[in-house]
Design a protein around this motif. Structure first.
Motif, short mmCIF file in Angstrom:
data_model
loop_
_atom_site.label_atom_id
_atom_site.label_comp_id
_atom_site.label_asym_id
_atom_site.label_seq_id
_atom_site.Cartn_x
_atom_site.Cartn_y
_atom_site.Cartn_z
N PRO A 1 2.86 8.93 9.36
CA PRO A 1 0.92 9.68 9.94
C PRO A 1 0.39 9.47 8.57
N GLU A 2 1.69 9.81 7.19
CA GLU A 2 0.16 9.52 5.86
C GLU A 2 0.03 8.50 5.82
N LEU A 3 0.99 7.29 6.11
CA LEU A 3 0.71 5.74 5.71
C LEU A 3 -0.83 5.14 6.62
N LYS A 4 -0.70 6.29 7.72
CA LYS A 4 -1.43 5.54 8.42
C LYS A 4 -2.99 6.36 8.19
N GLU A 5 -3.10 7.82 7.71
CA GLU A 5 -4.17 8.52 7.04
C GLU A 5 -4.50 7.52 5.58
N LYS A 6 -4.00 6.97 5.03
CA LYS A 6 -4.07 6.25 3.72
C LYS A 6 -4.72 5.13 4.14
N ILE A 7 -4.09 4.49 4.97
CA ILE A 7 -4.88 3.11 5.82
C ILE A 7 -6.00 3.33 6.27
N VAL B 1 0.59 -1.24 0.25
CA VAL B 1 0.07 -0.30 -0.10
C VAL B 1 0.65 1.09 0.06
N GLN B 2 1.94 1.25 1.26
CA GLN B 2 3.32 2.96 0.95
C GLN B 2 3.39 2.21 0.00
#
Length: 329
Positions: free
Chosen positions: A271-277, A206-207
């Motif tokens: 944090p960006e990956l967290k929000e993406k998920i 995903v990242q």
């Protein structure tokens, strides 16, 4: 030595999601269940959970004398475990809490009762540290939700008696669970480590922008996840080897897989990956509540278990024909 001690009374210590699910399973299997939890709203939440989960749990296996009316509740820990044959502890994952709680349970229970912990990450060697009778303490870690998913990971601590492991394995198997015996203690036990390894690669994909969240879920649930629902990876590789079976797979295909291990990724959880998920999951949920999605999951799991029961002679069996007993040492 009593050759066979019937197990009638189960105590549930901690009635959060896991404890409430365990309570439902034991009730469906025909036990008297006494639950305890210090939270003021615990009893109301527990009875609501049992009522909601009952039909799904009962569809897998219902003992003739099973009833939600056999559930009692008390905020008094000593009263809850005082006459228990088997204790299933489900308190928060804090080592200092577990150590004290197990010492208190050990002091309050009958000497021949077994005390099991649902702990997902803390080892029994840590938990049993202050128990006077540590030989009857053991990890019995379920997979969520316990009233549906059969798997239970059983592992003792350094002072757990081999007889306790044997009795717990027999007990869980007799009440429709699929226990596996871990020969060594390690943080996270086994099943959580396996799913963590898979999820690390999913998050990496995903990242890297290879897949969005919904497609990464589909890549698992509509592919290998379907196969894993009926067979584990080793047996599946045996089939993947064709006529040569696992020998052919190990000789010709396994070297390629080993080489690919170096290409697997380790994501940087920003944090960006967290929000993406989070955004992807909420989009995939499409407005359905957690309760609605859980009900859908449980209905499909129940149907899958029914199919497995029809085709798998080695699968878990319900104890609906009667309560199990264990051999006492």
């Amino acid at each position: 030595m009593n050759a066979h001690k019937p197990l009638h009374r189960v105590a549930i210590v901690g009635t959060g999601t896991i404890g409430a699910s365990w309570a439902t399973h034991y009730l469906v299997q025909g036990f008297d269940v006494t639950a305890t939890d210090p939270t003021p709203t615990a009893e109301t939440a527990l009875r609501s959970y049992v009522e909601t989960a009952w039909d799904a749990a009962a569809s897998i296996g219902l003992a003739p004398d099973a009833s939600p009316d056999r559930l009692s509740f008390t905020a008094d820990l000593r009263q809850a475990v005082g006459d228990a044959d088997f204790v299933q502890e489900n308190a928060p994952e804090r080592p200092e809490l577990k150590v004290k709680l197990f010492a208190d349970i050990d002091e309050a229970t009958p000497p021949d009762a077994i005390i099991a912990s649902s702990s997902s990450g803390i080892t029994m060697s840590v938990i049993q540290a202050e128990c006077r009778r540590p030989e009857r303490t053991v990890i019995g870690h379920p997979f969520n939700p316990p009233h549906i998913v059969p798997l239970v990971e059983v592992v003792g601590g350094t002072r757990t008696a081999p007889e306790t492991i044997r009795d717990v394995m027999s007990f869980y198997a007799a009440i429709g669970k699929k226990p596996i015996h871990l020969k060594k203690e390690l943080p996270g036990h086994v099943a959580n480590r396996i799913q963590a390894a898979l999820y690390r690669e999913v998050v990496y994909l995903v990242q890297e922008g290879v897949l969005d969240v919904a497609d990464s879920d589909d890549a698992v649930s509509w592919g290998p996840g379907l196969r894993w629902g009926v067979m584990g990876p080793h047996l599946l590789w045996h089939l993947g080897g064709g006529e040569g079976g696992i020998h052919h797979f190990m000789d010709t295909l396994m070297p390629r897989m080993v080489a690919s291990w170096n290409e697997l990724g380790t994501p940087e959880f920003t944090p960006e990956l967290k929000e993406k998920i989070v955004g992807g999951v909420l989009e995939e949920a499409d407005g359905h509540s957690v309760e609605e999605l859980a009900a859908r999951r449980d209905a499909m799991l129940s149907a899958l278990l029914a199919v497995r029961a029809e085709h798998d002679p080695f699968g878990p069996r319900s104890a609906a024909a009667g309560r199990p007993a264990r051999e006492d040492s």
